[in-house]
Design a protein around this motif. Structure first.
Motif: not given
Length: 848
Positions: A625, A627, A630, A636-638, A649, A651, A660, A666
């Motif tokens: 995980s 953060e 961009d 953005v949390e991935r 993701e 956003v 989401e 990616v």
């Protein structure tokens, strides 16, 4: 509407006489008229049989005394042709239904009430609801639920309709069917039943008295905190009417009381959105459109706790089915309002709209364009521009209709400007409309607000409009209003002047002065854009420069890579800072040099972005995980799905939307090739090249070389050459790219690229060298038109030993002849000692 007004007035004053009271036709006709004109709905928890006549009359008095809640897009008082025909069909069909009821003797006798209800129910939705005399429709049961098409009676008409035995029977039938199938609170009731409750629908329905109490409290609330408490405490008592009153009241609050940053405002918007989503499945179609439009005007996000795209997708799906109702009603105004509201809720395409719906509605609206008002033409174009859908046939029809209206003298500045703005966003040019619109605006430019002026300037610049008189008047008005321009408007005017290449020195001086006065209000993006645009125009605002540098230094920590790129490129074009900053010595005990500090901070900020392979600014990393920010500075949390291995993701948009998405892999890069080349060229030119930063630039450039434009590639290779940075793998890739594109280069681009390869002693392939010499000879007359370009090219060829490869090539023999004629040997000796012309700004380079 006339019938409705007369009967309502009589109902309020209790002046009904016996013939009117016994007239089922009058009540039915009133019902039909109100259904079309008022888009009504009514309480689903009471019927005329259950409430005394006094209570219904009191309710009517209460509703008639309330202020009107018409939206800005309410229909005009004059009837349109399709409405008149709908009224006529409704009246004739209702009269036929009354005759049928009289024949069966079911409406006059209470002993036959069940037969009356069954017969009236058999009349179908075209008699009782939103069919309005049109062929019966099939209700989408999965969206609105059973019994939806029996549209209830408007509240403020209840006393009048209750006076008719025939309408009372119809109303009783309607309510019995709704009670049988469920009401707008059915989802709550099902939840209670699942939890062990009785599941009794009628017991759980909100009472009219409670709703009146909620409405009264809302109307007596004058701040967001109080409205929040009402929404929180009485949420289970809201129906669509109460929700409409709440939205209307919030919309009427002063702007300073509903600021987006206020926590109470945020919670109120979330609760309004949640209530709308809860009531939507069984909501009146036209009411759902009106409320969606109000939510859009309030700037409310679709609330589906944390998953805005899912909520917005549900709204799109619902509106897709609502559109079928609107088409059957021939309700073009609500169709346009629906499209506009959906487009606004997409927040400039942050959320995905149903494009099929927009394209399908375009086919319908094309036929309606000639009869639309000017503001609705503009609103339609705005809706399609906001979602980026270019329906050429529709937009062309809109332009033709707008041209006809303007030609006939129907001019309104706001719709005209909005239509111009929409066309510019969709890159659609219509010369006829543009000519007459600019003519009308030119004559009324003094009446435009600063916002209007900025919008017109941007739209005309985007559409390449070059009427000198129009631009002069725009600039004169902008100069007069300069003291009230905000940062965004200053940047818009500067961009428009730069786009059209207008060298209006007084206007630029005024913009610089206004910028200095409000520089503390500029955000990072606006400041970087202003600096770049000033540099691109070749201006030297010396009095503004210290303030620009100070503000840029203060905002450096909040700049994206694109902002850094624009900033350093702009300062380089403004020729700010010495070209040998690294060699300057600071005075003992003195302040650091502002230029050196600015470029050093910019290089450091660029490294923070480019050290990540994707060009992100990583904030935290925990296992799988992370953060990050961009390229638009969005959080953005991935994370990774353990079961499917998908990348998830979330956003967080600045508008409040949280979207989401799932990715299989990616591949996106959060930077553009132009960002890399601008940073490399600007910092190298200012003598602030950081070896670590250039190593990052080289790696990122190698990974994205295919996305480089011709200008970006030339700027990048020249930046490397000026900084003295050489990476063989990167230059091998640059050589392959150069070999595929050199034939498209103009003389300046070709000379600069060859100069960079020669400066860094990168050996070019012999075949490529021969091809360059052949290409140079094929356009020798253009090469000779600029001696600096010719000298730079020949110096590079001699440095790379091209003369040893093919000494008798025509370029060398002809160049030697020129040297002998002009005795210009010193030109060759000095050519390699300086830097090339900046490829991106060399006029001759544009010949490619």
């Amino acid at each position: 509407r006339n019938i409705a007004g007369l009967v309502l007035r009589a109902a309020k004053q209790n002046h009904f006489v016996s013939p009117l009271q016994n007239s089922g036709f009058l009540a039915s006709c009133l019902y039909s008229c109100c259904s079309i004109a008022c888009r009504p709905f009514a309480p689903s928890n009471s019927t005329p049989d259950e409430v005394s006549g006094q209570a219904w009359e009191a309710r009517c008095d209460n509703q008639c005394e309330q202020p009107s809640h018409r939206t800005e897009d309410a229909p005009s008082q004059s009837l349109r042709p399709h409405e008149e025909s709908a009224y006529a069909r409704s009246a004739s069909q209702y009269q036929a239904s009354v005759s049928a009821c009289t024949t069966h003797a079911c409406c006059a006798s209470s002993s036959h009430s069940s037969r009356s209800r069954s017969h009236c129910a058999s009349l179908g939705p075209s008699r009782l609801g939103y069919g309005h005399g049109l062929p019966p429709l099939q209700a989408p049961q999965n969206i609105w639920g059973p019994g939806f098409w029996c549209s209830p009676v408007p509240r403020n008409c209840s006393a009048a309709i209750a006076a008719s035995s025939h309408s009372a029977a119809c109303w009783s039938s309607l309510c019995s069917r709704r009670a049988l199938h469920g009401s707008s609170s059915s989802s709550r009731m099902q939840g209670d039943a699942a939890a062990g409750g009785s599941g009794d629908v009628e017991a759980e329905l909100p009472t009219q008295e409670m709703q009146n109490l909620v409405i009264e409290q809302l109307q007596n609330s004058f701040n967001m905190g109080r409205i929040k408490e009402i929404l929180k405490h009485y949420d289970s008592h809201f129906d669509q009417w109460t929700l409409a009153v709440a939205m209307d009241h919030v919309q009427k609050l002063p702007v300073d009381q509903r600021r987006a940053s206020d926590p109470d405002t945020k919670e109120v918007k979330q609760r309004l959105s949640a209530l709308y989503m809860h009531l939507l499945p069984e909501m009146d179609p036209c009411r759902s459109v009106k409320l969606l439009q109000t939510l859009a005007q309030l700037g409310v996000c679709m609330h589906e706790p944390g998953k805005n795209q899912e909520g917005f997708t549900a709204v799109n799906r619902h509106m897709s089915q609502v559109s079928e109702v609107l088409l059957k009603m021939d309700n073009d105004q609500d169709v346009i309002n629906m499209l506009w509201a959906l487009a606004k809720h997409s927040h400039h395409r942050e959320l995905a709209v149903d494009e099929d719906l927009f394209r399908y509605m375009a086919q319908y609206l094309v036929t309606k364009v000639p009869s639309l008002q000017f503001r609705m033409l503009s609103k339609t174009a705005q809706a399609y521009a906001l979602v980026g859908i270019n329906e050429w046939s529709l937009l062309d029809s809109i332009c033709a209709a707008a041209f006809a209206k303007l030609q006939s003298g129907e001019f309104d500045p706001a719709p005209t400007i909005n239509l111009l703005d929409a066309l510019s966003k969709l890159r659609m040019e219509n010369d006829s409309f543009l000519a007459i619109a600019s003519l009308k605006l030119k004559a009324n430019v003094a009446a435009l607000t600063p916002s209007n002026l900025a919008t017109v300037a941007k739209a005309l610049a985007e559409m390449r409009y070059d009427d000198e008189t129009m631009w002069r008047r725009l600039m004169e008005q902008a100069t007069r209003r300069m003291s009230i321009l905000n940062p965004s408007q200053v940047v818009s005017f500067t961009w428009a002047l730069s786009k059209r290449g207008i060298a209006d020195v007084p206007m630029h001086a005024s913009l610089a002065g206004r910028s200095q006065a409000i520089l503390d209000k500029f955000n990072a993006s606006e400041l970087a854009s202003l600096v770049y645009l000033l540099g691109k125009q070749g201006l030297e605002p010396k009095s503004l420069m210290p303030s620009l540098v100070e503000r840029a230094t203060a905002l450096m920590g909040s700049m994206s890579l694109r902002n850094v790129s624009n900033l350093v490129r702009g300062f380089q074009l403004l020729d700010y800072g010495a070209a040998t900053l690294t060699d300057q010595q600071q005075p003992e005990g003195g302040e650091p040099d502002p230029a050196a500090q600015l470029y050093t901070m910019a290089a450091q900020r660029a490294k923070e972005w480019l050290k990540d392979p994707e060009g992100r600014l990583v904030l935290s990393l925990q296992g799988t995980s992370e953060e990050y920010l961009d390229e638009e500075m969005r959080r953005v949390e991935r994370s990774k799905d353990e079961h499917t291995a998908d990348i998830i993701e979330r956003v967080h948009y600045k508008s409040g939307n949280v979207v989401e998405t799932r990715l299989y892999h990616v591949s996106k890069k959060h930077f553009k090739s132009q960002n890399l080349s601008d940073i490399a060229l600007a910092l190298a030119d200012r003598g602030a090249a950081d070896p670590e930063l250039f190593s990052y630039i080289a790696v990122r450039a190698k990974e994205t070389m295919r996305s480089f434009t011709l200008m970006s590639m030339v700027d990048l290779v020249c930046g490397f050459a000026q900084a003295g940075y050489y990476d063989k793998e990167t230059f091998d890739e640059l050589e392959r790219q150069f070999g595929a594109t050199f034939s498209e280069m103009g003389p300046a681009y070709l000379a600069d690229t060859m100069w960079a390869f020669a400066t860094l002693k990168h050996p070019l392939n012999s075949d490529l060298l021969k091809a360059v010499m052949d290409s140079s000879w094929s356009r020798w007359h253009r090469m000779c038109s600029d001696q600096q370009v010719l000298a730079r090219l020949m110096w590079a060829l001699y440095t790379l030993n091209a003369d040893a490869l093919q000494p008798d090539h025509a370029v060398f023999t002809e160049f030697q002849r020129l040297l002998e004629e002009q005795e210009g040997q010193t030109e060759v000796a000095d050519a390699g000692s300086g830097s090339p012309e900046q490829a991106g700004s060399t006029p001759s380079g544009q010949s490619s």
